[in-house]
Design an enzyme around this catalytic site. Structure first.
Site, PDB file in Angstrom:
ATOM      1  N   LYS A 154      72.690  95.917 -86.641  1.00  0.00           N
ATOM      2  CA  LYS A 154      72.034  94.660 -86.297  1.00  0.00           C
ATOM      3  C   LYS A 154      71.083  94.871 -85.145  1.00  0.00           C
ATOM      4  O   LYS A 154      71.499  95.493 -84.169  1.00  0.00           O
ATOM      5  CB  LYS A 154      73.135  93.672 -85.898  1.00  0.00           C
ATOM      6  CG  LYS A 154      72.642  92.372 -85.341  1.00  0.00           C
ATOM      7  CD  LYS A 154      73.825  91.514 -84.987  1.00  0.00           C
ATOM      8  CE  LYS A 154      73.305  90.269 -84.295  1.00  0.00           C
ATOM      9  NZ  LYS A 154      74.366  89.530 -83.689  1.00  0.00           N
ATOM     10  N   LYS A 206      75.165  97.319 -82.551  1.00  0.00           N
ATOM     11  CA  LYS A 206      74.445  96.082 -82.242  1.00  0.00           C
ATOM     12  C   LYS A 206      73.578  96.336 -81.017  1.00  0.00           C
ATOM     13  O   LYS A 206      74.073  96.712 -79.958  1.00  0.00           O
ATOM     14  CB  LYS A 206      75.449  94.956 -81.970  1.00  0.00           C
ATOM     15  CG  LYS A 206      74.773  93.684 -81.486  1.00  0.00           C
ATOM     16  CD  LYS A 206      75.712  92.508 -81.473  1.00  0.00           C
ATOM     17  CE  LYS A 206      75.046  91.295 -80.862  1.00  0.00           C
ATOM     18  NZ  LYS A 206      75.924  90.127 -80.848  1.00  0.00           N
TER      19      LYS A 206
HETATM   20  C1  PBG Z   1      77.036  86.732 -80.556  1.00  0.00           C
HETATM   21  C2  PBG Z   1      75.990  86.968 -81.576  1.00  0.00           C
HETATM   22  C3  PBG Z   1      74.594  86.975 -81.442  1.00  0.00           C
HETATM   23  C4  PBG Z   1      74.072  87.115 -82.727  1.00  0.00           C
HETATM   24  C5  PBG Z   1      75.143  87.216 -83.582  1.00  0.00           C
HETATM   25  N1  PBG Z   1      76.322  87.150 -82.850  1.00  0.00           N
HETATM   26  C6  PBG Z   1      73.740  86.759 -80.275  1.00  0.00           C
HETATM   27  C7  PBG Z   1      73.669  87.714 -79.173  1.00  0.00           C
HETATM   28  O1  PBG Z   1      74.290  88.778 -79.181  1.00  0.00           O
HETATM   29  O2  PBG Z   1      72.993  87.361 -78.219  1.00  0.00           O
HETATM   30  C8  PBG Z   1      72.607  87.128 -83.074  1.00  0.00           C
HETATM   31  C9  PBG Z   1      72.299  86.703 -84.464  1.00  0.00           C
HETATM   32  C10 PBG Z   1      70.878  86.364 -84.718  1.00  0.00           C
HETATM   33  O3  PBG Z   1      69.975  86.540 -83.887  1.00  0.00           O
HETATM   34  O4  PBG Z   1      70.627  85.865 -85.823  1.00  0.00           O
HETATM   35  N2  PBG Z   1      77.221  87.701 -79.604  1.00  0.00           N
END
Ligand code: PBG
Length: 323
Positions: free
Chosen positions: A248, A195
């Site tokens: 992601k 991520k």
């Molecule tokens: C929680 C999380 C996030 C997303 C999914 N889980 C936000 C982040 O890390 O700031 C982002 C999902 C999206 O942008 O659609 N940590």
């Protein structure tokens, strides 16, 4: 020699031929719809930066998920927006927290739909970071305790899969041990293994009210410049017991999806995040892109890169287009 021996256009001449030789297929079963659940009743609070998406109270969530089931969508992933936030992310692991209540309602009202829960703290902390903050940064090991408690509380409520998205080191091991101790040995972990600290989460943070109040997430989420490191993150999560992994965002990281697919024999998911969705919606609303074809082409590219399943805010539209 006669002019071209090879005419690849022969296999593009008609839709039946194109269909016959098509390499990549989309199927609603491989889509997972992210949903935002909030307190209250009859609430449907539109998210201005994500046209068509809304925060839903549990009663409206049930209706939305029934529709997903009818469309044959693979499942939903829930993000909770608690009534109150605090320094300790208490709402994340409360037995009667918003996500836990939503899971119970869905399991009762929409049997058979796959319910995944996002395991993170940023929607629940007053400062919007993904864990316990000490000296201006998220404290890794203290945060693990919250994540483990949260995952167990989701499984207690009936979640089918838990998906940690916090990017703390060692979270998969902490969650696996806690789930097993609580008797949830059969609940799989889908780890957001690779991520990235991405600008494309911007609209989500409006939707989930989870923007960090100071600093950013670069001390825990990955540097967008790194691909090899993603493979390290994935292998660590698998060693710790992750059953499936995710990359992601999706479209800006298709190379990472492909590498993950090539190197690891576990299911690979990809998350077409909020910014990817909003970009496409904005272009379509301006008349600059044709929405339906953009949805299908973007999802096809993610699957072609190697994703087995895709989390996408387009899940319902795409399912309808494929019907
Ligand atoms: C929680 C999380 C996030 C997303 C999914 N889980 C936000 C982040 O890390 O700031 C982002 C999902 C999206 O942008 O659609 N940590």
């Amino acid at each position: 020699m006669a002019f071209p021996q090879h005419r690849p256009r022969r296999l593009r001449a008609s839709e039946p031929i194109r269909r016959l030789v098509r390499e990549t297929h989309l199927n609603p079963e491989h889509f997972i719809l992210p949903l935002f659940v909030c307190p209250g009743e009859g609430v449907r609070k539109e998210i201005s930066s994500m046209p068509g998406s809304a925060q839903l109270s549990i009663d409206n969530l049930v209706g939305e998920v029934e529709e997903c089931k009818k469309l044959g969508i693979g499942g939903v992933i829930l993000f909770g927006i608690p009534k109150e936030k605090d320094e300790f992310a208490s709402g994340a692991y409360a037995a009667d927290g918003i996500t836990q209540c939503a899971v119970r309602a869905l399991k009762r009202e929409v049997p058979g739909i796959l319910v995944i829960t996002d395991v993170c703290n940023c929607e629940y902390t007053s400062h919007g970071h993904c864990g316990w903050v000490e000296n201006g940064d998220v404290h890794n090991d203290r945060t693990l305790e919250w994540l483990a408690r949260t995952a167990v509380s989701h499984a207690d409520a009936g979640a089918d899969i838990v998906a940690p998205s916090d990017m703390m080191d060692g979270r998969v091991d902490a969650i696996r041990s806690a789930l097993d101790r609580a008797g949830h040995t059969a609940i799989p972990i889908l780890s957001y293994a690779a991520k990235y600290a991405s600008v494309f989460y911007g609209p989500f943070r409006d939707a989930a009210e989870s923007a960090p109040q100071f600093g950013d997430r670069r001390t825990y989420q990955m540097d967008p410049a790194n691909a090899r490191e993603a493979l390290l993150e994935i292998s660590l999560d698998l060693e710790e017991g992750a059953d499936m992994i995710m990359v992601k965002p999706a479209m800006p990281y298709l190379d990472v999806i492909r590498e993950a697919r090539n190197q690891f024999d576990v299911p690979v998911g990809a998350y077409q995040v909020s910014g990817e969705f909003s970009m496409i919606m904005a272009a379509a609303q301006n008349g600059w892109l044709e929405l339906d074809r953009t949805i299908i082409e973007s999802l096809t590219s993610i699957r072609r890169a190697g994703a087995d399943f895709t989390l996408t805010y387009f899940a319902k539209q795409a399912a309808r287009l494929l019907a």
